[in-house]
Design a protein around this motif. Structure first.
Motif, PDB file in Angstrom:
ATOM      1  N   VAL A   1      78.778  47.307   7.997  1.00 43.28           N
ATOM      2  CA  VAL A   1      77.918  46.128   8.076  1.00 43.28           C
ATOM      3  C   VAL A   1      76.515  46.548   7.657  1.00 43.28           C
ATOM      4  CG1 VAL A   1      76.931  44.367   9.593  1.00 43.28           C
ATOM      5  CG2 VAL A   1      79.323  45.084   9.895  1.00 43.28           C
ATOM      6  N   ASP A   2      76.006  45.918   6.608  1.00 38.78           N
ATOM      7  CA  ASP A   2      74.683  46.231   6.074  1.00 38.78           C
ATOM      8  C   ASP A   2      73.597  45.885   7.091  1.00 38.78           C
ATOM      9  OD1 ASP A   2      72.809  47.091   4.243  1.00 38.78           O
ATOM     10  OD2 ASP A   2      73.149  45.470   2.808  1.00 38.78           O
ATOM     11  N   GLU A   3      72.436  46.475   6.907  1.00 41.75           N
ATOM     12  CA  GLU A   3      71.357  46.216   7.857  1.00 41.75           C
ATOM     13  C   GLU A   3      70.858  44.774   7.742  1.00 41.75           C
ATOM     14  OE1 GLU A   3      67.217  47.669   7.041  1.00 41.75           O
ATOM     15  OE2 GLU A   3      68.345  49.177   5.914  1.00 41.75           O
ATOM     16  N   PRO A   4      70.373  44.221   8.859  1.00 40.32           N
ATOM     17  CA  PRO A   4      69.936  42.826   8.879  1.00 40.32           C
ATOM     18  C   PRO A   4      68.922  42.466   7.793  1.00 40.32           C
ATOM     19  CG  PRO A   4      70.175  43.581  11.113  1.00 40.32           C
ATOM     20  CD  PRO A   4      70.358  44.787  10.213  1.00 40.32           C
ATOM     21  N   TYR A   5      67.998  43.353   7.487  1.00 42.33           N
ATOM     22  CA  TYR A   5      66.995  43.055   6.459  1.00 42.33           C
ATOM     23  C   TYR A   5      67.682  42.660   5.157  1.00 42.33           C
ATOM     24  CZ  TYR A   5      63.037  43.569   3.293  1.00 42.33           C
ATOM     25  OH  TYR A   5      62.065  43.335   2.348  1.00 42.33           O
ATOM     26  N   HIS A   6      68.638  43.476   4.717  1.00 39.68           N
ATOM     27  CA  HIS A   6      69.321  43.205   3.446  1.00 39.68           C
ATOM     28  C   HIS A   6      70.179  41.939   3.529  1.00 39.68           C
ATOM     29  CE1 HIS A   6      67.824  46.836   1.677  1.00 39.68           C
ATOM     30  NE2 HIS A   6      68.373  47.583   2.617  1.00 39.68           N
ATOM     31  N   GLN A   7      70.839  41.726   4.660  1.00 42.33           N
ATOM     32  CA  GLN A   7      71.638  40.510   4.840  1.00 42.33           C
ATOM     33  C   GLN A   7      70.748  39.272   4.713  1.00 42.33           C
ATOM     34  OE1 GLN A   7      73.184  41.025   8.789  1.00 42.33           O
ATOM     35  NE2 GLN A   7      74.991  42.141   8.103  1.00 42.33           N
ATOM     36  N   MET A   8      69.630  39.314   5.403  1.00 52.57           N
ATOM     37  CA  MET A   8      68.734  38.154   5.429  1.00 52.57           C
ATOM     38  C   MET A   8      68.049  37.938   4.088  1.00 52.57           C
ATOM     39  SD  MET A   8      67.293  38.838   9.266  1.00 52.57           S
ATOM     40  CE  MET A   8      66.085  37.518   9.256  1.00 52.57           C
ATOM     41  N   GLU A   9      67.647  39.016   3.451  1.00 48.54           N
ATOM     42  CA  GLU A   9      67.014  38.919   2.136  1.00 48.54           C
ATOM     43  C   GLU A   9      67.984  38.284   1.135  1.00 48.54           C
ATOM     44  OE1 GLU A   9      64.089  41.930  -0.096  1.00 48.54           O
ATOM     45  OE2 GLU A   9      66.145  42.671   0.060  1.00 48.54           O
ATOM     46  N   GLU A  10      69.247  38.695   1.198  1.00 56.30           N
ATOM     47  CA  GLU A  10      70.264  38.142   0.306  1.00 56.30           C
ATOM     48  C   GLU A  10      70.459  36.639   0.542  1.00 56.30           C
ATOM     49  OE1 GLU A  10      74.912  38.981   0.013  1.00 56.30           O
ATOM     50  OE2 GLU A  10      73.684  40.724  -0.508  1.00 56.30           O
ATOM     51  N   GLU A  11      70.243  36.207   1.786  1.00 53.43           N
ATOM     52  CA  GLU A  11      70.394  34.793   2.135  1.00 53.43           C
ATOM     53  C   GLU A  11      69.141  33.977   1.836  1.00 53.43           C
ATOM     54  OE1 GLU A  11      71.363  35.216   6.247  1.00 53.43           O
ATOM     55  OE2 GLU A  11      73.397  35.920   5.811  1.00 53.43           O
ATOM     56  N   GLY A  12      68.070  34.652   1.379  1.00 49.47           N
ATOM     57  CA  GLY A  12      66.864  33.929   1.001  1.00 49.47           C
ATOM     58  C   GLY A  12      65.728  33.991   2.003  1.00 49.47           C
ATOM     59  N   TYR A  13      65.871  34.757   3.088  1.00 50.54           N
ATOM     60  CA  TYR A  13      64.779  34.884   4.054  1.00 50.54           C
ATOM     61  C   TYR A  13      63.605  35.552   3.348  1.00 50.54           C
ATOM     62  CZ  TYR A  13      62.353  35.927   8.451  1.00 50.54           C
ATOM     63  OH  TYR A  13      61.442  35.986   9.479  1.00 50.54           O
ATOM     64  N   ALA A  14      62.428  35.001   3.502  1.00 54.01           N
ATOM     65  CA  ALA A  14      61.229  35.540   2.861  1.00 54.01           C
ATOM     66  C   ALA A  14      60.444  36.378   3.876  1.00 54.01           C
ATOM     67  CB  ALA A  14      60.365  34.413   2.324  1.00 54.01           C
ATOM     68  N   PHE A  15      60.555  37.681   3.746  1.00 57.38           N
ATOM     69  CA  PHE A  15      59.803  38.588   4.618  1.00 57.38           C
ATOM     70  C   PHE A  15      58.379  38.731   4.116  1.00 57.38           C
ATOM     71  CE2 PHE A  15      64.166  40.017   5.369  1.00 57.38           C
ATOM     72  CZ  PHE A  15      64.174  40.161   6.748  1.00 57.38           C
ATOM     73  N   ALA A  16      57.454  38.905   5.051  1.00 59.38           N
ATOM     74  CA  ALA A  16      56.067  39.201   4.680  1.00 59.38           C
ATOM     75  C   ALA A  16      56.029  40.579   4.029  1.00 59.38           C
ATOM     76  CB  ALA A  16      55.185  39.164   5.917  1.00 59.38           C
ATOM     77  N   GLU A  17      55.021  40.820   3.195  1.00 58.48           N
ATOM     78  CA  GLU A  17      54.910  42.143   2.557  1.00 58.48           C
ATOM     79  C   GLU A  17      54.840  43.237   3.607  1.00 58.48           C
ATOM     80  OE1 GLU A  17      51.998  44.431  -0.527  1.00 58.48           O
ATOM     81  OE2 GLU A  17      52.493  42.332  -0.927  1.00 58.48           O
ATOM     82  N   SER A  18      54.033  43.026   4.630  1.00 53.97           N
ATOM     83  CA  SER A  18      54.041  43.881   5.816  1.00 53.97           C
ATOM     84  C   SER A  18      54.730  43.068   6.901  1.00 53.97           C
ATOM     85  CB  SER A  18      52.620  44.227   6.268  1.00 53.97           C
ATOM     86  OG  SER A  18      52.038  45.135   5.391  1.00 53.97           O
ATOM     87  N   PRO A  19      55.962  43.454   7.280  1.00 55.12           N
ATOM     88  CA  PRO A  19      56.727  42.626   8.214  1.00 55.12           C
ATOM     89  C   PRO A  19      55.955  42.305   9.495  1.00 55.12           C
ATOM     90  CG  PRO A  19      58.112  44.329   7.296  1.00 55.12           C
ATOM     91  CD  PRO A  19      56.712  44.630   6.862  1.00 55.12           C
ATOM     92  N   SER A  20      56.044  41.042   9.873  1.00 53.69           N
ATOM     93  CA  SER A  20      55.367  40.545  11.065  1.00 53.69           C
ATOM     94  C   SER A  20      56.263  40.709  12.287  1.00 53.69           C
ATOM     95  CB  SER A  20      55.045  39.059  10.881  1.00 53.69           C
ATOM     96  OG  SER A  20      56.261  38.317  10.813  1.00 53.69           O
ATOM     97  N   VAL A  21      55.706  40.455  13.456  1.00 52.40           N
ATOM     98  CA  VAL A  21      56.498  40.448  14.687  1.00 52.40           C
ATOM     99  C   VAL A  21      57.647  39.462  14.536  1.00 52.40           C
ATOM    100  CG1 VAL A  21      56.444  39.795  17.142  1.00 52.40           C
ATOM    101  CG2 VAL A  21      54.655  41.274  16.205  1.00 52.40           C
ATOM    102  N   GLU A  22      57.375  38.298  13.957  1.00 51.49           N
ATOM    103  CA  GLU A  22      58.423  37.286  13.774  1.00 51.49           C
ATOM    104  C   GLU A  22      59.534  37.796  12.859  1.00 51.49           C
ATOM    105  OE1 GLU A  22      55.078  36.675  13.405  1.00 51.49           O
ATOM    106  OE2 GLU A  22      54.812  35.594  15.286  1.00 51.49           O
ATOM    107  N   ASP A  23      59.170  38.546  11.810  1.00 49.81           N
ATOM    108  CA  ASP A  23      60.179  39.121  10.906  1.00 49.81           C
ATOM    109  C   ASP A  23      61.083  40.102  11.664  1.00 49.81           C
ATOM    110  OD1 ASP A  23      59.276  37.739   8.625  1.00 49.81           O
ATOM    111  OD2 ASP A  23      57.920  39.369   8.052  1.00 49.81           O
ATOM    112  N   PHE A  24      60.473  40.944  12.480  1.00 47.33           N
ATOM    113  CA  PHE A  24      61.282  41.915  13.237  1.00 47.33           C
ATOM    114  C   PHE A  24      62.117  41.219  14.308  1.00 47.33           C
ATOM    115  CE2 PHE A  24      58.160  45.138  11.653  1.00 47.33           C
ATOM    116  CZ  PHE A  24      59.075  45.892  10.939  1.00 47.33           C
ATOM    117  N   GLU A  25      61.583  40.169  14.926  1.00 49.58           N
ATOM    118  CA  GLU A  25      62.376  39.420  15.909  1.00 49.58           C
ATOM    119  C   GLU A  25      63.556  38.721  15.230  1.00 49.58           C
ATOM    120  OE1 GLU A  25      59.405  36.998  17.894  1.00 49.58           O
ATOM    121  OE2 GLU A  25      59.301  38.428  19.551  1.00 49.58           O
ATOM    122  N   ALA A  26      63.350  38.232  14.018  1.00 43.83           N
ATOM    123  CA  ALA A  26      64.450  37.604  13.272  1.00 43.83           C
ATOM    124  C   ALA A  26      65.537  38.638  12.965  1.00 43.83           C
ATOM    125  CB  ALA A  26      63.933  36.966  11.986  1.00 43.83           C
TER     126      ALA A  26
END
Length: 179
Positions: A30-55
């Protein structure tokens, strides 16, 4: 056997997951959540925010809820706790609110393999890598998993060496555990 490979960025986690995938062909990866979410279109901040890490934490918890079976996870909920506790805006993160869900999810993992930053460092960093954050997260993860101040109570194997040596340490641990 449900195995999670954990560690800070640029420590060799994904390389170890690839090695284990070859050596444990009966396990799903199972790939890491960042890659899963990025593939689904989640837009991460350039410097990940607290909300990005909570997601990502939320996705990691959901990944552990999905089907039984033999799995190797690239990251687990503790990774994101480590990032959140090392984040510059860590005061915006309510750890206590997350702990019951994280503890429950970790009961679904048989082994966490901790890939730490080694000295000398095995990974070449680019100019854009934030080595301060990387080292702070490494320290937090070691504290969270090896000292276990939040009673996660999960088996942890810390590995070191080359990717193949790390994989062999995992296989040896699994063989010892099955006896």
């Amino acid at each position: 056997m449900r195995i999670a490979v954990t560690g800070t960025h640029r420590a060799g986690k994904s390389t170890l997951v690839d090695e284990l995938s070859d050596l444990l062909p009966d396990h799903v990866t199972v790939d890491e959540p960042y890659h899963q979410m990025e593939e689904e279109g989640y837009a991460f901040a350039e410097s990940p925010s607290v909300e990005d890490f909570e997601a990502q934490l939320t996705r990691s918890l959901a990944n552990l809820d999905e089907g039984p079976g033999d799995v190797v996870f690239d990251r687990c909920p503790v990774d994101f706790i480590g990032y959140l506790l090392a984040h510059e805006d860590r005061d915006a993160f309510d750890l206590e609110a997350w702990l019951p869900r994280v503890r429950a999810a970790l009961r679904k993992i048989d082994l966490i393999v901790l890939v730490g930053v080694e000295q000398p460092d095995r990974i070449s960093l680019s100019a854009t890598d934030d080595d301060g954050l990387r080292l702070a997260v490494d320290e937090k993860l070691k504290e969270l998993l090896l000292e276990d101040p939040h009673a996660f109570e999960v088996e942890v194997l810390e590995v070191e060496g080359s990717p193949r040596a790390r994989a062999k340490q995992v296989l040896a641990h699994l063989a010892d555990a099955s006896r």
